[in-house]
Motif scaffolding. Sequence first.
Motif, PDB file in Angstrom:
ATOM      1  N   PRO A  76      16.938  51.995 -23.564  1.00  0.00           N
ATOM      2  CA  PRO A  76      15.826  51.200 -24.115  1.00  0.00           C
ATOM      3  C   PRO A  76      14.720  52.062 -24.710  1.00  0.00           C
ATOM      4  N   LEU A  77      14.441  53.209 -24.109  1.00  0.00           N
ATOM      5  CA  LEU A  77      13.407  54.096 -24.636  1.00  0.00           C
ATOM      6  C   LEU A  77      13.895  54.831 -25.882  1.00  0.00           C
ATOM      7  N   LEU A  78      15.173  55.177 -25.893  1.00  0.00           N
ATOM      8  CA  LEU A  78      15.730  55.775 -27.112  1.00  0.00           C
ATOM      9  C   LEU A  78      15.616  54.793 -28.275  1.00  0.00           C
ATOM     10  N   ALA A  79      15.988  53.519 -28.017  1.00  0.00           N
ATOM     11  CA  ALA A  79      15.912  52.510 -29.076  1.00  0.00           C
ATOM     12  C   ALA A  79      14.474  52.307 -29.531  1.00  0.00           C
ATOM     13  N   ALA A  80      13.541  52.274 -28.576  1.00  0.00           N
ATOM     14  CA  ALA A  80      12.141  52.047 -28.921  1.00  0.00           C
ATOM     15  C   ALA A  80      11.589  53.172 -29.783  1.00  0.00           C
ATOM     16  N   SER A  81      11.920  54.421 -29.430  1.00  0.00           N
ATOM     17  CA  SER A  81      11.316  55.560 -30.131  1.00  0.00           C
ATOM     18  C   SER A  81      12.034  55.919 -31.422  1.00  0.00           C
ATOM     19  N   ARG A  82      13.348  55.702 -31.474  1.00  0.00           N
ATOM     20  CA  ARG A  82      14.111  56.182 -32.623  1.00  0.00           C
ATOM     21  C   ARG A  82      14.630  55.067 -33.520  1.00  0.00           C
ATOM     22  N   VAL A  83      14.984  53.907 -32.970  1.00  0.00           N
ATOM     23  CA  VAL A  83      15.572  52.827 -33.775  1.00  0.00           C
ATOM     24  C   VAL A  83      14.493  51.895 -34.300  1.00  0.00           C
ATOM     25  N   TYR A  84      13.691  51.334 -33.392  1.00  0.00           N
ATOM     26  CA  TYR A  84      12.744  50.306 -33.804  1.00  0.00           C
ATOM     27  C   TYR A  84      11.498  50.862 -34.484  1.00  0.00           C
ATOM     28  N   ASP A 130       9.804  40.107 -33.699  1.00  0.00           N
ATOM     29  CA  ASP A 130       8.583  39.985 -32.914  1.00  0.00           C
ATOM     30  C   ASP A 130       8.526  41.184 -31.965  1.00  0.00           C
ATOM     31  N   TYR A 131       7.699  42.170 -32.294  1.00  0.00           N
ATOM     32  CA  TYR A 131       7.701  43.415 -31.534  1.00  0.00           C
ATOM     33  C   TYR A 131       7.066  43.262 -30.155  1.00  0.00           C
ATOM     34  N   THR A 132       6.231  42.250 -29.969  1.00  0.00           N
ATOM     35  CA  THR A 132       5.702  42.000 -28.636  1.00  0.00           C
ATOM     36  C   THR A 132       6.824  41.514 -27.717  1.00  0.00           C
ATOM     37  N   ARG A 133       7.605  40.545 -28.193  1.00  0.00           N
ATOM     38  CA  ARG A 133       8.745  40.085 -27.413  1.00  0.00           C
ATOM     39  C   ARG A 133       9.773  41.200 -27.229  1.00  0.00           C
ATOM     40  N   LEU A 134       9.984  41.972 -28.277  1.00  0.00           N
ATOM     41  CA  LEU A 134      10.945  43.065 -28.209  1.00  0.00           C
ATOM     42  C   LEU A 134      10.578  44.051 -27.096  1.00  0.00           C
ATOM     43  N   SER A 135       9.305  44.425 -27.034  1.00  0.00           N
ATOM     44  CA  SER A 135       8.888  45.378 -25.998  1.00  0.00           C
ATOM     45  C   SER A 135       9.010  44.770 -24.606  1.00  0.00           C
ATOM     46  N   HIS A 136       8.786  43.452 -24.483  1.00  0.00           N
ATOM     47  CA  HIS A 136       8.968  42.794 -23.182  1.00  0.00           C
ATOM     48  C   HIS A 136      10.428  42.864 -22.740  1.00  0.00           C
ATOM     49  N   TRP A 137      11.344  42.622 -23.678  1.00  0.00           N
ATOM     50  CA  TRP A 137      12.769  42.730 -23.343  1.00  0.00           C
ATOM     51  C   TRP A 137      13.129  44.153 -22.927  1.00  0.00           C
ATOM     52  N   LEU A 138      12.674  45.130 -23.693  1.00  0.00           N
ATOM     53  CA  LEU A 138      12.990  46.522 -23.363  1.00  0.00           C
ATOM     54  C   LEU A 138      12.426  46.901 -22.001  1.00  0.00           C
ATOM     55  N   GLY A 139      11.217  46.428 -21.713  1.00  0.00           N
ATOM     56  CA  GLY A 139      10.624  46.707 -20.414  1.00  0.00           C
ATOM     57  C   GLY A 139      11.418  46.091 -19.272  1.00  0.00           C
ATOM     58  N   LEU A 140      11.917  44.864 -19.469  1.00  0.00           N
ATOM     59  CA  LEU A 140      12.730  44.224 -18.443  1.00  0.00           C
ATOM     60  C   LEU A 140      14.009  45.004 -18.174  1.00  0.00           C
ATOM     61  N   LEU A 141      14.600  45.553 -19.225  1.00  0.00           N
ATOM     62  CA  LEU A 141      15.834  46.329 -19.035  1.00  0.00           C
ATOM     63  C   LEU A 141      15.555  47.596 -18.239  1.00  0.00           C
ATOM     64  N   LEU A 142      14.400  48.215 -18.475  1.00  0.00           N
ATOM     65  CA  LEU A 142      14.026  49.383 -17.674  1.00  0.00           C
ATOM     66  C   LEU A 142      13.755  49.001 -16.227  1.00  0.00           C
ATOM     67  N   ALA A 189      11.613  35.784 -16.847  1.00  0.00           N
ATOM     68  CA  ALA A 189      10.938  36.423 -15.722  1.00  0.00           C
ATOM     69  C   ALA A 189      11.857  37.464 -15.097  1.00  0.00           C
ATOM     70  N   ALA A 190      11.262  38.549 -14.627  1.00  0.00           N
ATOM     71  CA  ALA A 190      12.053  39.626 -14.026  1.00  0.00           C
ATOM     72  C   ALA A 190      12.859  39.119 -12.835  1.00  0.00           C
ATOM     73  N   GLU A 191      12.284  38.202 -12.049  1.00  0.00           N
ATOM     74  CA  GLU A 191      12.981  37.672 -10.878  1.00  0.00           C
ATOM     75  C   GLU A 191      14.242  36.902 -11.280  1.00  0.00           C
ATOM     76  N   LEU A 192      14.162  36.208 -12.408  1.00  0.00           N
ATOM     77  CA  LEU A 192      15.313  35.459 -12.885  1.00  0.00           C
ATOM     78  C   LEU A 192      16.454  36.402 -13.276  1.00  0.00           C
ATOM     79  N   LEU A 193      16.107  37.495 -13.940  1.00  0.00           N
ATOM     80  CA  LEU A 193      17.146  38.454 -14.316  1.00  0.00           C
ATOM     81  C   LEU A 193      17.770  39.110 -13.092  1.00  0.00           C
ATOM     82  N   GLN A 194      16.952  39.387 -12.087  1.00  0.00           N
ATOM     83  CA  GLN A 194      17.496  39.988 -10.870  1.00  0.00           C
ATOM     84  C   GLN A 194      18.518  39.045 -10.222  1.00  0.00           C
TER      85      GLN A 194
END
Length: 233
Positions: free
Chosen positions: A106-114, A85-97, A45-50
């Motif tokens: 995270p957006l560079l990795a999403a568009s160019r790496v993954y 698991d690209y659904t989980r992957l996108s959730h992680w990237l979104g949390l980092l943003l 959860a985002a609150e946990l990371l905060q």
Amino acid sequence: MERPVATVPGAVRALFILSLCWQLGWSWLSPALTATAQPLPPAPAAELLQLAAFGEPQTLARLLMLWLQAYDDQPGLSIPFAELDYTRLSHWLGLLLDLDNRFQYPLLAASRVYTETPDAGSKRHMLAFVHRRFLHDPERRWPWLAHAVHVARHRLNDPQLALSYARALRLNVTSDTLPPWVAQLELFVLEDLGEAQSARILIGALLASNRLSGNELRFLQDRLATLERQPGQ
């Protein structure tokens, strides 16, 4: 001073030999260890990371990005992107943003790496993620959607998807520092689709904006002249 082996008590020598034989036998009889890929865990959860950031969300975002990008390289094996698991992957990237909205990696990795995965569905998933997050901050995140246009156009061979992303760039980015070639992406995709009339309208709008000069201006003027000379257009 070293003592001859013969001076070592026989019981000690026998114990040493038995121990060595036991180790060799155990190694031979034991099943070989195999590396097993561990699935990417669900994003917390985002609150946990905060709370875990202890007031340093930017630092935590960068540390987690390093961990996430290294996740495909586990001890003893390398996990192909297609198995993530690209659904989980996108959730992680979104949390980092969310931890640091100025963090671009995270957006560079999403568009160019993954998007290097051979799976078309996973590519589309990453491009959709980039598009959603671009809309949160178009002025700073346009480079990653511009690359998404390239992926949709040349790797997915989906000009309609490329057109939707190119149009989103033109309609949502207003910065005067935006390179003219970004607005011209839509023109290139329209020409791919054989939409000469739409391409002419777009060129006219770009020329009327008075934001172009030099080579960009001459390029669009030449493209417009070429389109107008085409038979049946």
